[in-house]
Write a protein that holds these residues in place. Structure first.
Motif, short mmCIF file in Angstrom:
data_model
loop_
_atom_site.label_atom_id
_atom_site.label_comp_id
_atom_site.label_asym_id
_atom_site.label_seq_id
_atom_site.Cartn_x
_atom_site.Cartn_y
_atom_site.Cartn_z
N THR A 84 -23.17 -59.50 81.18
CA THR A 84 -23.67 -58.16 81.45
C THR A 84 -22.68 -57.10 80.97
O THR A 84 -23.08 -56.03 80.50
N LYS A 85 -21.37 -57.40 81.11
CA LYS A 85 -20.34 -56.45 80.68
C LYS A 85 -20.38 -56.23 79.17
O LYS A 85 -19.87 -55.21 78.70
N GLY A 86 -20.95 -57.18 78.43
CA GLY A 86 -21.01 -57.04 76.98
C GLY A 86 -22.39 -56.73 76.46
O GLY A 86 -22.67 -56.94 75.27
N ARG A 87 -23.29 -56.23 77.33
CA ARG A 87 -24.66 -55.97 76.92
C ARG A 87 -24.76 -54.67 76.13
O ARG A 87 -24.16 -53.65 76.49
N TYR A 88 -25.52 -54.72 75.05
CA TYR A 88 -25.76 -53.52 74.26
C TYR A 88 -26.62 -52.55 75.06
O TYR A 88 -27.67 -52.94 75.59
N PRO A 89 -26.20 -51.30 75.18
CA PRO A 89 -27.02 -50.33 75.92
C PRO A 89 -28.30 -50.00 75.16
O PRO A 89 -28.42 -50.27 73.95
N GLU A 90 -29.24 -49.42 75.86
CA GLU A 90 -30.52 -49.07 75.24
C GLU A 90 -30.29 -48.10 74.09
O GLU A 90 -29.55 -47.13 74.20
N GLY A 91 -30.94 -48.38 72.97
CA GLY A 91 -30.79 -47.54 71.79
C GLY A 91 -29.70 -48.01 70.85
O GLY A 91 -29.58 -47.47 69.74
N MET A 92 -28.89 -49.00 71.25
CA MET A 92 -27.83 -49.52 70.39
C MET A 92 -28.14 -50.98 70.06
O MET A 92 -28.37 -51.78 70.96
N PHE B 89 -10.70 -54.60 71.92
CA PHE B 89 -10.06 -53.31 72.18
C PHE B 89 -10.92 -52.41 73.06
O PHE B 89 -10.45 -51.89 74.07
N PHE B 90 -12.18 -52.25 72.70
CA PHE B 90 -13.05 -51.34 73.45
C PHE B 90 -14.40 -52.01 73.67
O PHE B 90 -14.92 -52.72 72.80
N THR B 91 -14.97 -51.79 74.85
CA THR B 91 -16.30 -52.31 75.15
C THR B 91 -17.37 -51.38 74.58
O THR B 91 -17.07 -50.28 74.10
N LEU B 92 -18.61 -51.82 74.66
CA LEU B 92 -19.70 -51.08 74.03
C LEU B 92 -19.92 -49.70 74.63
O LEU B 92 -20.44 -48.80 73.96
N ASP B 93 -19.53 -49.52 75.90
CA ASP B 93 -19.74 -48.23 76.54
C ASP B 93 -18.62 -47.24 76.27
O ASP B 93 -18.67 -46.09 76.72
N SER B 94 -17.60 -47.65 75.52
CA SER B 94 -16.50 -46.75 75.20
C SER B 94 -16.87 -45.89 73.99
O SER B 94 -17.45 -46.39 73.01
N PRO B 95 -16.53 -44.61 73.99
CA PRO B 95 -16.83 -43.76 72.83
C PRO B 95 -16.01 -44.14 71.60
O PRO B 95 -16.30 -43.67 70.49
N PHE B 96 -15.00 -45.00 71.78
CA PHE B 96 -14.16 -45.39 70.65
C PHE B 96 -14.62 -46.70 70.02
O PHE B 96 -14.03 -47.14 69.03
N TYR B 97 -15.67 -47.34 70.58
CA TYR B 97 -16.16 -48.60 70.03
C TYR B 97 -16.76 -48.36 68.64
O TYR B 97 -17.50 -47.38 68.41
N GLY B 98 -16.48 -49.27 67.73
CA GLY B 98 -17.05 -49.20 66.39
C GLY B 98 -16.33 -48.29 65.44
O GLY B 98 -16.70 -48.20 64.26
N THR C 49 -8.43 -51.01 80.76
CA THR C 49 -9.47 -51.35 81.74
C THR C 49 -10.64 -52.09 81.10
O THR C 49 -11.72 -52.14 81.69
N ASN C 50 -10.44 -52.66 79.91
CA ASN C 50 -11.49 -53.39 79.21
C ASN C 50 -12.06 -54.47 80.14
O ASN C 50 -11.36 -55.38 80.57
N ALA C 51 -13.35 -54.35 80.46
CA ALA C 51 -13.97 -55.27 81.43
C ALA C 51 -14.15 -56.67 80.88
O ALA C 51 -14.24 -57.63 81.65
N MET C 52 -14.22 -56.82 79.55
CA MET C 52 -14.41 -58.14 78.96
C MET C 52 -13.10 -58.93 78.89
O MET C 52 -13.05 -60.11 79.23
N TRP C 53 -12.04 -58.27 78.45
CA TRP C 53 -10.78 -58.97 78.22
C TRP C 53 -9.76 -58.73 79.32
O TRP C 53 -8.75 -59.42 79.38
N ARG C 54 -9.96 -57.73 80.17
CA ARG C 54 -9.13 -57.48 81.35
C ARG C 54 -7.63 -57.44 81.02
O ARG C 54 -6.81 -58.15 81.60
N HIS C 55 -7.27 -56.59 80.05
CA HIS C 55 -5.88 -56.55 79.61
C HIS C 55 -4.93 -56.17 80.75
O HIS C 55 -3.80 -56.69 80.80
#
Length: 447
Positions: free
Chosen positions: A92-100, A197-206, A238-244
Motif C-alpha cells: 500500500t505504501k508503494g501504490r500509485y495514486p489516482e491519476g499517476m 530515495f522518495f516515495t510516490l507521494d513525494s513532490p521530488f519523486y521522478g 521518513t521514506n515509508a518503503m525503505w525506512r532509512h
C-alpha cells in the motif's frame, strides 16, 4: 639359502628397502595427499553430495539472486468490482495514486494494457485477459460457469504455463501473470531499488539529479514550510518503503551493543586479571576459582548467553550487550592475566625501590607494559563484536539484525535484504578502519 642370497625379496622386505630411500619429509609428502583424498571421499558420502545435487533448484536460486538487485511492480485487477491498482512490491505504501501511472501501463474505458517489453503485452477487461507472447502467440483466458476457459495456440501447453479450472499462471522472462475468477495480476520485474530515495507521494519523486540540485539550490519552494533541501532530507529520512531513519537507528543500536558489551567486559576483566595472574594473586585458591570462572564464561557461547538472558530480562539491545559482556569477560580475563604473567619484573622492581605502594607499582610498573597488548585485544574484539551484535540482535529483537531477519522471514522484498547486508558490511568495514586508526594513535604503528 636365504631370499637375499638368491636375490629375491619378499613383499614386506621390498617395501622396507624402498622406504629406506626416502626421507621423513618425502614420506610425509606421499602420505598427506592420500589422507586428503580419503577425507574428500568421506565428505562426498557423509554429506550426501549426490543427493544435494539432485535436490538443487538452480532456477529458484537465480530468481532469488535477481531479487537482490531488482524490484517488481504489481498490476492488479479485482474482477468483482473492476478496480485496478498498481503498486511497487504490492505494498500500500508503494501504490500509485489516482491519476499517476507508469509509462508502460495504459488504462482507458475499462481496458488495461500492460507492455512488459520485448513484445510481451497483457490486456485485461470485463471479458477476461489476453497475454501476447512473441514467437508463441496469444494466451486467451475468459471466465465461464464453474471455472476458466483457456485457449492457447495450437492447443500446445508449454511448461511455463500452469493451468487448472480455477487458476492460470504464466511465467516468462519479462514477468509473471496469474488469473483467477476474483483477481487478475501481473508482475513486472525491473532493475534497481525503486522508491529508494522518495516515495510516490513525494513532490521530488521522478525528478532527475539535475532537477533535484536545481530545486535544492535556486528552485522555488515546493513545501512552503521548508526549504527544498531540508524537505528532500525529510522525505528521504521518513521514506515509508525503505525506512532509512529506522535503519540508521538500528545500526546505532548494533554498534552500541558491541561497544557497551566490549568495554564493560574490559573494565570488569582488568582488575580480575590481576587476581588471576600467578605473579600477582595473593591466594592460589582465588587464582584457581577465577580461572575456572573465566573458562565457564567464555566456554558458553554468546548465543547461548543471549537466549538465557532474553528469558531472564526480556528482549532488547541491553540484553544483547550483557551477552557480549559475559562472553568477553571470560576471554579478556584469560588473555589479560596471561599478559600480566609475561611482564618484565625488573620495571616493577624499579618502581618498588622508590617506596611505591602496590597500587602505584601496578600503575607505573605494570600498566605501561601491558597497555599496548590490552588495547589491541579490546579494539579487535570491538570490531569482531560488531558482527556478532548483528546475529545477537536478531535473537533479542534489536539492531540491524532484527530488520534483516524480518526482511528474510517475509520472503518478499529481497532487495531490502541486500540493502541491510550491504549496510552491515559497510558498518564492519568502518569499525575495522576506526579500530585500526585508534590502534595506531594509542599504541603506535608496529610496522
Amino acid at each position: 639359502m636365504t631370499a637375499v642370497d638368491t636375490g629375491l625379496l619378499s613383499g614386506e622386505e621390498l617395501r622396507n628397502q624402498v622406504l629406506k630411500g626416502f626421507s621423513r619429509k618425502q614420506k610425509l609428502a606421499f602420505a598427506v595427499p592420500g589422507m586428503i583424498l580419503l577425507y574428500l571421499v568421506y565428505v562426498f558420502f557423509a554429506f550426501d553430495i549426490p543427493g544435494i545435487a539432485a535436490r538443487a533448484r538452480l532456477d529458484n536460486a537465480a530468481i532469488l539472486v535477481s531479487d537482490f538487485w531488482s524490484h517488481k511492480t504489481h498490476v492488479t485487477r479485482d474482477n468483482r468490482n473492476n478496480e485496478v491498482t498498481i503498486s511497487i512490491e504490492g505494498e500500500t505504501k508503494g501504490r500509485y495514486p489516482e491519476g499517476m501511472l507508469p509509462d508502460w501501463v495504459m488504462m482507458e474505458s475499462g481496458v488495461t494494457r500492460i507492455d512488459l517489453d520485448q513484445g510481451h503485452v497483457v490486456v485485461f477487461d470485463d471479458d477476461g485477459a489476453r497475454y501476447t507472447v512473441p514467437g508463441y502467440g496469444v494466451i486467451d483466458i475468459a471466465p465461464e460457469a464453474g471455472g476458466l476457459n483457456l485457449s492457447v495456440p495450437d492447443g500446445e501447453m508449454p511448461d511455463w504455463i500452469s493451468a487448472s479450472r480455477t487458476r492460470v499462471s504464466v511465467t516468462t522472462p519479462q514477468g509473471r501473470f496469474s488469473y483467477t475468477r476474483n483477481r487478475t495480476e501481473v508482475f513486472r520485474y525491473q532493475a534497481g531499488w525503486e522508491l529508494f530515495f522518495f516515495t510516490l507521494d513525494s513532490p521530488f519523486y521522478g525528478k532527475s539529479a539535475v532537477e533535484l540540485v536545481r530545486l535544492a539550490t535556486v528552485g522555488e519552494r515546493l513545501d512552503p514550510a521548508l526549504p527544498n533541501f531540508f524537505a528532500m532530507v525529510r522525505d528521504f529520512w521518513t521514506n515509508a518503503m525503505w525506512r532509512h531513519g529506522d535503519v540508521a537507528w538500528a545500526l546505532f543500536e548494533t554498534i552500541l551493543m558491541a561497544f557497551l558489551g566490549t568495554m564493560g567486559a574490559a573494565l570488569i576483566a582488568l582488575p580480575l586479571a590481576f587476581l588471576a595472574a600467578g605473579n600477582f594473586t595473593p591466594s592460589r585458591p582465588i587464582l584457581f576459582l577465577l580461572r575456572r570462572l573465566f573458562d565457564f564464561l567464555r566456554g558458553v557461547d554468546g548465543l547461548i548467553w543471549t537466549i538465557i538472558l532474553s528469558r531472564a530480562f526480556g528482549p532488547g539491545p541491553m540484553t544483547g550487550a550483557l551477552a557480549i559482556l559475559l562472553t568477553d569477560t571470560g576471554t579478556f580475563g584469560k588473555t589479560f592475566s596471561e599478559a600480566l604473567e609475561n611482564i618484565d619484573g625488573k620495571q616493577v622492581e624499579g618502581v618498588q625501590s622508590t617506596g611505591a605502594s602496590p597500587i602505584q607499582q601496578a600503575r607505573f610498573g605494570v600498566i605501561p607494559q601491558v597497555t599496548p597488548v590490552l588495547l589491541s585485544q579490546v579494539l579487535y574484539f570491538l570490531e569482531s563484536n560488531t558482527r556478532s551484535a548483528t546475529v545477537i540482535g536478531a535473537i533479542v529483537g534489536g539492531g540491524i539484525g532484527l530488520l534483516l531477519t524480518q526482511a528474510i522471514a517475509t520472503q518478499k522484498d529481497w532487495e531490502e535484504v541486500s540493502y541491510y547486508i550491504i549496510l552491515i558490511i559497510l558498518m564492519v568495514m568502518a569499525m575495522d578502519t576506526l579500530s585500526g586508526w585508534l590502534r595506531s594513535r594509542l599504541i603506535g604503528r608496529t610496522s
